[in-house]
Design a protein around this motif. Structure first.
Motif, PDB file in Angstrom:
ATOM      1  N   ALA A   1     121.295  26.272 -18.390  1.00 33.15           N
ATOM      2  CA  ALA A   1     122.093  25.054 -18.540  1.00 33.15           C
ATOM      3  C   ALA A   1     123.596  25.338 -18.573  1.00 33.15           C
ATOM      4  CB  ALA A   1     121.679  24.319 -19.807  1.00 33.15           C
ATOM      5  N   THR A   2     124.009  26.508 -19.094  1.00 33.60           N
ATOM      6  CA  THR A   2     125.448  26.777 -19.180  1.00 33.60           C
ATOM      7  C   THR A   2     126.044  26.950 -17.792  1.00 33.60           C
ATOM      8  OG1 THR A   2     125.300  29.210 -19.358  1.00 33.60           O
ATOM      9  CG2 THR A   2     125.108  27.941 -21.405  1.00 33.60           C
ATOM     10  N   ASN A   3     125.360  27.675 -16.929  1.00 33.76           N
ATOM     11  CA  ASN A   3     125.861  27.855 -15.564  1.00 33.76           C
ATOM     12  C   ASN A   3     125.779  26.565 -14.761  1.00 33.76           C
ATOM     13  OD1 ASN A   3     126.722  30.716 -14.918  1.00 33.76           O
ATOM     14  ND2 ASN A   3     124.782  31.122 -15.956  1.00 33.76           N
ATOM     15  N   ALA A   4     124.698  25.821 -14.943  1.00 35.02           N
ATOM     16  CA  ALA A   4     124.558  24.541 -14.238  1.00 35.02           C
ATOM     17  C   ALA A   4     125.693  23.596 -14.604  1.00 35.02           C
ATOM     18  CB  ALA A   4     123.211  23.906 -14.567  1.00 35.02           C
ATOM     19  N   SER A   5     126.139  23.683 -15.865  1.00 33.19           N
ATOM     20  CA  SER A   5     127.166  22.749 -16.345  1.00 33.19           C
ATOM     21  C   SER A   5     128.538  23.021 -15.751  1.00 33.19           C
ATOM     22  CB  SER A   5     127.252  22.790 -17.878  1.00 33.19           C
ATOM     23  OG  SER A   5     127.909  23.963 -18.336  1.00 33.19           O
ATOM     24  N   ARG A   6     128.663  24.086 -14.930  1.00 29.56           N
ATOM     25  CA  ARG A   6     129.959  24.444 -14.346  1.00 29.56           C
ATOM     26  C   ARG A   6     130.044  24.131 -12.856  1.00 29.56           C
ATOM     27  NH1 ARG A   6     133.034  25.175 -18.585  1.00 29.56           N
ATOM     28  NH2 ARG A   6     134.486  26.255 -17.200  1.00 29.56           N
ATOM     29  N   THR A   7     129.118  23.345 -12.348  1.00 28.30           N
ATOM     30  CA  THR A   7     129.026  23.154 -10.902  1.00 28.30           C
ATOM     31  C   THR A   7     129.636  21.859 -10.388  1.00 28.30           C
ATOM     32  OG1 THR A   7     126.862  22.118 -11.130  1.00 28.30           O
ATOM     33  CG2 THR A   7     126.892  24.521 -10.789  1.00 28.30           C
ATOM     34  N   LEU A   8     129.928  20.896 -11.264  1.00 21.51           N
ATOM     35  CA  LEU A   8     130.324  19.531 -10.892  1.00 21.51           C
ATOM     36  C   LEU A   8     129.125  18.717 -10.384  1.00 21.51           C
ATOM     37  CD1 LEU A   8     133.772  19.604  -8.974  1.00 21.51           C
ATOM     38  CD2 LEU A   8     133.331  18.746 -11.289  1.00 21.51           C
ATOM     39  N   LEU A   9     127.920  19.279 -10.478  1.00 27.79           N
ATOM     40  CA  LEU A   9     126.731  18.625  -9.940  1.00 27.79           C
ATOM     41  C   LEU A   9     125.712  18.289 -11.024  1.00 27.79           C
ATOM     42  CD1 LEU A   9     126.182  21.107  -6.959  1.00 27.79           C
ATOM     43  CD2 LEU A   9     127.291  18.862  -6.831  1.00 27.79           C
ATOM     44  N   PHE A  10     125.991  18.677 -12.275  1.00 27.57           N
ATOM     45  CA  PHE A  10     125.012  18.622 -13.359  1.00 27.57           C
ATOM     46  C   PHE A  10     125.462  17.650 -14.437  1.00 27.57           C
ATOM     47  CE2 PHE A  10     122.979  20.509 -17.213  1.00 27.57           C
ATOM     48  CZ  PHE A  10     121.664  20.549 -16.782  1.00 27.57           C
ATOM     49  N   ASN A  11     124.572  16.770 -14.843  1.00 29.16           N
ATOM     50  CA  ASN A  11     124.877  15.812 -15.905  1.00 29.16           C
ATOM     51  C   ASN A  11     124.585  16.470 -17.254  1.00 29.16           C
ATOM     52  OD1 ASN A  11     124.652  13.648 -17.839  1.00 29.16           O
ATOM     53  ND2 ASN A  11     124.536  12.222 -16.112  1.00 29.16           N
ATOM     54  N   ILE A  12     125.630  16.722 -18.016  1.00 27.36           N
ATOM     55  CA  ILE A  12     125.466  17.470 -19.276  1.00 27.36           C
ATOM     56  C   ILE A  12     124.840  16.622 -20.380  1.00 27.36           C
ATOM     57  CG2 ILE A  12     127.355  19.072 -18.759  1.00 27.36           C
ATOM     58  CD1 ILE A  12     129.066  17.494 -20.810  1.00 27.36           C
ATOM     59  N   HIS A  13     124.728  15.314 -20.161  1.00 25.54           N
ATOM     60  CA  HIS A  13     124.120  14.431 -21.160  1.00 25.54           C
ATOM     61  C   HIS A  13     122.613  14.295 -20.942  1.00 25.54           C
ATOM     62  CE1 HIS A  13     128.258  13.422 -22.151  1.00 25.54           C
ATOM     63  NE2 HIS A  13     128.454  13.188 -20.865  1.00 25.54           N
ATOM     64  N   THR A  14     122.186  14.245 -19.682  1.00 25.16           N
ATOM     65  CA  THR A  14     120.756  14.148 -19.380  1.00 25.16           C
ATOM     66  C   THR A  14     120.118  15.517 -19.194  1.00 25.16           C
ATOM     67  OG1 THR A  14     121.103  14.043 -16.973  1.00 25.16           O
ATOM     68  CG2 THR A  14     121.170  11.955 -18.192  1.00 25.16           C
ATOM     69  N   GLY A  15     120.950  16.540 -18.927  1.00 32.20           N
ATOM     70  CA  GLY A  15     120.429  17.878 -18.687  1.00 32.20           C
ATOM     71  C   GLY A  15     119.761  18.021 -17.339  1.00 32.20           C
ATOM     72  N   GLU A  16     120.224  17.257 -16.352  1.00 32.04           N
ATOM     73  CA  GLU A  16     119.601  17.293 -15.018  1.00 32.04           C
ATOM     74  C   GLU A  16     120.663  17.255 -13.925  1.00 32.04           C
ATOM     75  OE1 GLU A  16     117.163  13.800 -15.110  1.00 32.04           O
ATOM     76  OE2 GLU A  16     115.485  14.812 -16.111  1.00 32.04           O
ATOM     77  N   TRP A  17     120.283  17.740 -12.733  1.00 33.00           N
ATOM     78  CA  TRP A  17     121.140  17.567 -11.567  1.00 33.00           C
ATOM     79  C   TRP A  17     121.304  16.077 -11.319  1.00 33.00           C
ATOM     80  CZ3 TRP A  17     123.464  21.864 -10.758  1.00 33.00           C
ATOM     81  CH2 TRP A  17     122.796  23.096 -10.845  1.00 33.00           C
TER      82      TRP A  17
END
Length: 503
Positions: free
Chosen positions: A181-197
């Motif tokens: 999740a930490t790396n996903a959160s740095r892509t501009l493509l990941f919703n950090i509130h829902t935890g999903e692309w």
């Protein structure tokens, strides 16, 4: 199996560190790899260089420690974040060099997204701002500029990943396409509130969903390394981006704790707990770690140039031969001079976020020499940290100098001169830990937690040990004068705004 192998894949080198069950270090290995600068503001790596250097240092560290695959309980991976790799699903070969986090080639794309009014939506979903720093526009650039890539991606033939994801794919011989999740959160493509692309963001940035990895907890069973690599399979059980891994390695598990890592760049993270705090001061809201499906958030400030300012003194100007000379040289500087370096070599990060401006020196005199330039380079890192610190205090009301201690790590923290100046300018204590390898330790902890080698976070935090506390000793008047000079220098750089794309 009481050993954990941590892979720390950084911007300029790959490292492997073997940690024992008491978090002491059994062996370490490091290997630099080439940097590529094909145009002004562009930075690239050969993915094969990343992979080959990673495998080499793992073998070296295991050999130094006298260990075999059967002795290693788990592998943890931490990585340079945002750096973007696109590779062929069938062969594992990259279709283009990796575009490094420092790269600014998508500045025009980002400017258009902002002009079209997309930033509020993107920030609300991702916690990030629109900037070339992040992965999303880099992926789109590769798809647009490699012949046939966009069509192939549409057919599901290409995969995207940050460096951790690429290494995991290679380590598992193409069996696992996943990230945390930490790396996903740095892509501009990941919703950090829902935890999903986020489908809306994927559509906006023109990135096919089929390219994206599965997102897991930071401590999870990701897969097993291929037996052929190390003479036996090893579980890969922890992944986190380097700054989040350092936050974990510094045991910053309590809201209000802050760590700052000084490597190529400088990154400060403030733990804000289970509630994401939206910044009013151009800081990023990011995922600090995700354990047991539960996300912990942080406010982050990113400085693009820290240790690389010292590299510039060494490689660009040739006034030092090695980084350790910088502090003693700065100590010899003329105290009557006030030389300021604003190291905007690739633009300015937080809290300014201007990719167009370039660096400048202020206050030069006929007597300015190597000592004054060394002084200015080291001090620039401290000033930039102050800017982040001030922004964090504004965004997080509880973060006052009275109740915050800054925990530091990274190569530059070896300089007592720099750390003392940092404490002086922040007017707050700066704590340097016994174990400096906090980024690798964070990755090892995440892997070891899953493997049963290390305890839960609260007990792990008890292992943190102080090596030295730097206490502020600068007078209020001197501090105020120096900070005012820095503010004027930054204002001058921002006013110039003469990067690429301007007539």
């Amino acid at each position: 199996m009481s050993f954990v192998l941590a892979i720390d894949q950084g911007t300029t080198s790959s490292r492997a560190i073997v940690f024992r069950s008491d978090i002491s270090i059994a062996a370490t290995a490091q290997q630099e790899f080439p940097q590529h600068f094909p145009a002004s503001g562009w930075v690239e790596h050969e993915p094969e260089d990343i992979w080959n250097s990673t495998v080499a240092v793992c073998h070296e560290a295991l050999e130094k420690a006298g260990l075999k695959a059967k002795d290693i309980a788990a592998i943890g991976i931490t990585n340079q974040r945002e750096t973007t790799v696109v590779w062929d699903r069938a062969t594992g070969k990259a279709v283009h060099r990796a575009i490094v986090w420092q790269d600014r080639r998508t500045a025009d794309t980002c400017a258009k997204l902002k002009a079209d009014g997309h930033e509020p939506t993107i920030t609300a979903k991702t916690g990030l701002i629109i900037d070339p720093y992040f992965s999303g526009t880099k992926v789109a650039w590769i798809l647009d500029h490699v012949p046939g890539a966009r069509e192939r991606a549409g057919r599901g033939e290409l995969m995207f990943g940050t460096v951790d994801c690429y290494l995991l794919w290679q380590l598992t011989a193409g069996r696992v396409h996943a990230t945390d999740a930490t790396n996903a959160s740095r892509t501009l493509l990941f919703n950090i509130h829902t935890g999903e692309w986020d489908e809306d963001l994927l559509k906006l940035l023109r990135v096919p969903r089929s390219m994206l990895p599965e997102v897991k907890d930071s401590s999870a069973k990701f897969g097993d390394s291929d037996e052929s690599l190390f003479g036996g399979a090893i579980a890969i059980s922890g992944i986190a981006g380097d700054q989040q891994a350092a936050t974990i390695g510094q045991a910053c598990f309590t809201p209000g704790m802050i760590k700052s890592t000084y490597g190529t760049g400088c990154f400060a993270l403030l733990n804000t707990g289970t509630t994401p705090v939206a910044s009013n001061n151009k800081l990023l809201t990011t995922i600090a770690y995700q354990l047991g499906g539960k996300r912990t958030y942080a406010l982050e400030g990113s400085i693009f140039v820290a240790g690389s300012a010292v590299q510039w003194l060494r490689d660009g100007l040739g006034i030092i031969k090695q980084a350790s000379e910088t502090g003693p040289l700065a100590d010899q500087s003329d105290s009557t001079q006030s030389v300021y370096l604003v190291p905007a070599f690739v633009g300015l990060g937080a809290p300014y976020w201007n990719p167009r401006v370039r660096g400048a020196l202020f206050g030069l005199t006929r007597n300015t020499g190597p000592a004054e330039l060394a002084h200015a380079a080291l001090e620039s890192v401290c000033y930039q940290t102050f800017d982040l610190w001030a922004a964090m205090r504004a965004d997080w009301p509880d973060a006052t100098a009275a109740n915050i201690v800054l925990r530091v790590d990274g190569g530059m923290t070896a300089s007592d001169w720099t750390m003392q100046r940092l404490a002086d300018l922040l007017d707050a204590p700066v704590d340097r830990p016994m174990i400096q390898e906090t980024t690798a330790l964070g990755a090892a902890y995440l892997a070891g937690l899953q493997a049963g080698v290390y305890p839960e976070p609260s007990r792990f935090a008890d292992n943190w040990r102080l090596e030295h506390r730097f206490k502020p000793a600068m007078s209020k008047a001197t501090r105020g004068r120096k900070l005012a000079g820095w503010a004027r220098a930054v204002k001058g750089v921002l006013a110039s705004d003469e990067g690429e794309g301007n007539p």
